[in-house]
Design a protein around this motif. Structure first.
Motif, mmCIF file in Angstrom:
data_model
loop_
_atom_site.group_PDB
_atom_site.id
_atom_site.type_symbol
_atom_site.label_atom_id
_atom_site.label_comp_id
_atom_site.label_asym_id
_atom_site.label_seq_id
_atom_site.Cartn_x
_atom_site.Cartn_y
_atom_site.Cartn_z
ATOM 1 N N GLY A 1 75.160 -39.029 -12.958
ATOM 2 C CA GLY A 1 76.258 -39.213 -13.907
ATOM 3 C C GLY A 1 76.850 -40.612 -13.890
ATOM 4 N N ARG A 2 76.320 -41.473 -13.034
ATOM 5 C CA ARG A 2 76.787 -42.863 -12.944
ATOM 6 C C ARG A 2 75.591 -43.756 -13.282
ATOM 7 N NH1 ARG A 2 79.468 -39.931 -8.943
ATOM 8 N NH2 ARG A 2 81.736 -40.256 -8.898
ATOM 9 N N PRO A 3 75.466 -44.208 -14.529
ATOM 10 C CA PRO A 3 74.259 -44.917 -14.993
ATOM 11 C C PRO A 3 73.902 -46.168 -14.199
ATOM 12 C CG PRO A 3 76.062 -45.108 -16.588
ATOM 13 C CD PRO A 3 76.460 -44.068 -15.608
ATOM 14 N N ASN A 4 74.891 -46.952 -13.801
ATOM 15 C CA ASN A 4 74.592 -48.161 -13.022
ATOM 16 C C ASN A 4 74.032 -47.798 -11.650
ATOM 17 O OD1 ASN A 4 75.601 -49.939 -15.037
ATOM 18 N ND2 ASN A 4 77.691 -49.589 -14.313
ATOM 19 N N MET A 5 74.606 -46.779 -11.045
ATOM 20 C CA MET A 5 74.152 -46.337 -9.740
ATOM 21 C C MET A 5 72.758 -45.707 -9.822
ATOM 22 S SD MET A 5 76.110 -43.892 -7.009
ATOM 23 C CE MET A 5 77.558 -44.929 -7.105
ATOM 24 N N ALA A 6 72.517 -44.961 -10.884
ATOM 25 C CA ALA A 6 71.212 -44.329 -11.065
ATOM 26 C C ALA A 6 70.117 -45.391 -11.160
ATOM 27 C CB ALA A 6 71.225 -43.458 -12.313
ATOM 28 N N LEU B 1 73.481 -42.583 -0.493
ATOM 29 C CA LEU B 1 72.807 -42.050 -1.676
ATOM 30 C C LEU B 1 71.650 -41.146 -1.267
ATOM 31 C CD1 LEU B 1 72.766 -45.240 -3.959
ATOM 32 C CD2 LEU B 1 74.560 -43.526 -3.662
ATOM 33 N N ALA B 2 70.931 -41.551 -0.230
ATOM 34 C CA ALA B 2 69.817 -40.724 0.262
ATOM 35 C C ALA B 2 70.312 -39.379 0.767
ATOM 36 C CB ALA B 2 69.067 -41.469 1.365
ATOM 37 N N ARG B 3 71.476 -39.381 1.417
ATOM 38 C CA ARG B 3 72.047 -38.116 1.916
ATOM 39 C C ARG B 3 72.373 -37.182 0.756
ATOM 40 N NH1 ARG B 3 74.506 -36.792 6.698
ATOM 41 N NH2 ARG B 3 72.726 -38.032 7.467
ATOM 42 N N LEU B 4 72.900 -37.719 -0.339
ATOM 43 C CA LEU B 4 73.217 -36.904 -1.516
ATOM 44 C C LEU B 4 71.954 -36.300 -2.115
ATOM 45 C CD1 LEU B 4 75.860 -39.271 -3.164
ATOM 46 C CD2 LEU B 4 76.310 -37.123 -1.964
ATOM 47 N N VAL B 5 70.887 -37.069 -2.119
ATOM 48 C CA VAL B 5 69.607 -36.571 -2.656
ATOM 49 C C VAL B 5 69.061 -35.458 -1.765
ATOM 50 C CG1 VAL B 5 67.216 -37.176 -3.176
ATOM 51 C CG2 VAL B 5 69.060 -38.743 -3.803
ATOM 52 N N ILE B 6 69.116 -35.666 -0.456
ATOM 53 C CA ILE B 6 68.622 -34.663 0.494
ATOM 54 C C ILE B 6 69.381 -33.340 0.351
ATOM 55 C CG2 ILE B 6 68.484 -34.088 2.960
ATOM 56 C CD1 ILE B 6 68.008 -37.144 3.412
ATOM 57 N N LEU B 7 70.662 -33.439 0.026
ATOM 58 C CA LEU B 7 71.498 -32.248 -0.149
ATOM 59 C C LEU B 7 71.409 -31.676 -1.569
ATOM 60 C CD1 LEU B 7 74.704 -33.437 1.770
ATOM 61 C CD2 LEU B 7 72.989 -31.793 2.568
ATOM 62 N N LEU C 1 72.178 -33.094 -4.394
ATOM 63 C CA LEU C 1 73.390 -33.407 -5.143
ATOM 64 C C LEU C 1 73.219 -34.673 -5.988
ATOM 65 C CD1 LEU C 1 75.956 -32.752 -2.269
ATOM 66 C CD2 LEU C 1 75.484 -31.253 -4.208
ATOM 67 N N GLU C 2 71.969 -35.072 -6.205
ATOM 68 C CA GLU C 2 71.697 -36.312 -6.934
ATOM 69 C C GLU C 2 72.253 -36.278 -8.353
ATOM 70 O OE1 GLU C 2 67.948 -39.230 -8.168
ATOM 71 O OE2 GLU C 2 67.594 -37.359 -7.068
ATOM 72 N N ASP C 3 72.033 -35.178 -9.059
ATOM 73 C CA ASP C 3 72.500 -35.097 -10.451
ATOM 74 C C ASP C 3 74.014 -35.202 -10.543
ATOM 75 O OD1 ASP C 3 69.911 -34.831 -11.267
ATOM 76 O OD2 ASP C 3 69.976 -32.655 -11.485
#
Length: 295
Positions: free
Chosen positions: A245-250, A230-236, A238-240
């Motif tokens: 888009g996945r409420p439980n994961m958010a 998840l941290a890698r997605l944020v760094i890139l 790509l968090e949104d």
């Protein structure tokens, strides 16, 4: 019966002492890692969560430090992290984490502390199957990626000349570098990586609808494996797209960022201005060494 219990207690104490001597010995445990490395983040999260002391050695793969002969002799794959405890060296991330769990259990002296369940281990392997390499590289601007790739190939060639006895292993890494560049040109490779990630995140989202953490009510080693993804997605940036888009994961992502282990291992390097500091420092090293042709 009292004598039997006493003997069993002594046997457990002896086994505990033997494991601690083997695990800890007279030497500090050593971890070769880097903040950029996703697997390094996983092992460091486990170390922090278990409260295990260790000696930290930074090995920056972007500047080619993992290709230095001293490290390469220990691990010719040049992959991070590497965990060393005396003569005991472990390269596999999940094996390291399970080893740390045993150390924490034995050190505590509490036989009732459970190790990771089969469900947790299953999640760990499931998450580990997604390789972030190509997904990450394809989201880096091509000119920067090619610049660093060329630099690393030159580092490999220089190391081949410096250490002829390791030339064959360095040549394998050089071949791998060229193959990586070719695969990045193949849209099917990138598509498969993305689809694999989406399937994984969808499965995680479903699970988080049932439990607060990935494998139950308590934070565990499955979460340690997931958080760096998840941290890698944020760094890139790509968090949104992948988390929002996945409420439980958010909700889960907001929660795990509050843990001290996250703040020390990931947040310290990639939150706010620190993110730019981490990348700029590395980029400057690569640029200066390229200009001076010091590979």
């Amino acid at each position: 019966m009292d004598m039997v219990r006493l003997k069993l207690s002594i046997q457990r104490q002896n086994k505990r002492a033997q494991f601690l001597r083997t695990a800890c010995g007279n030497k500090t445990m050593q971890l070769y890692h880097h903040p950029f490395s996703l697997d390094s983040q996983r092992v460091r999260l486990a170390l922090e969560e278990k409260g295990i002391d260790y000696t930290s050695f930074h090995v920056n793969p972007v500047t080619g430090k993992n290709m230095d002969a001293s490290f390469f002799r220990m691990n010719s794959t040049a992959k991070l992290p590497v965990f060393q405890n005396g003569g005991h060296v472990i390269f596999d991330t999940i094996e390291i984490i399970q080893y740390l769990e045993k150390i924490a259990k034995v050190s505590s002296g509490d036989e009732n502390i459970p190790l990771s369940s089969s469900e947790v281990i299953e999640w760990m392997h499931k998450i580990q199957k997604w390789n972030p390499k190509f997904f990450t590289l394809c989201h880096i601007p091509e000119k920067h990626r090619r610049y660093v790739s060329k630099f690393l190939r030159q580092v490999l060639i220089a190391r081949m000349a410096e250490t002829p006895d390791l030339a064959a292993d360095y040549h394998k890494k050089l071949k791998e570098a060229y193959e990586t560049e070719e695969k990045l040109k193949n849209p099917d490779v990138l598509k498969q990586d993305k689809e694999h990630l989406i399937r994984l995140l969808d499965e995680v989202e479903t699970q988080l609808n049932e439990t607060a953490y990935l494998a139950g009510k308590e934070f565990g080693m499955a979460d340690v494996m997931l958080i760096p993804v998840l941290a890698r997605l944020v760094i890139l940036n790509l968090e949104d797209e992948y988390i929002g888009g996945r409420p439980n994961m958010a909700k889960y992502w907001i929660m795990v960022q509050q843990r001290p282990s996250y703040k020390k291992v990931i947040g310290k390097h990639f939150c706010g201005w620190r993110k730019h500091k981490t990348f700029v420092k590395t980029w400057c090293i690569v640029h200066i060494r390229t200009m001076l042709r010091k590979f």
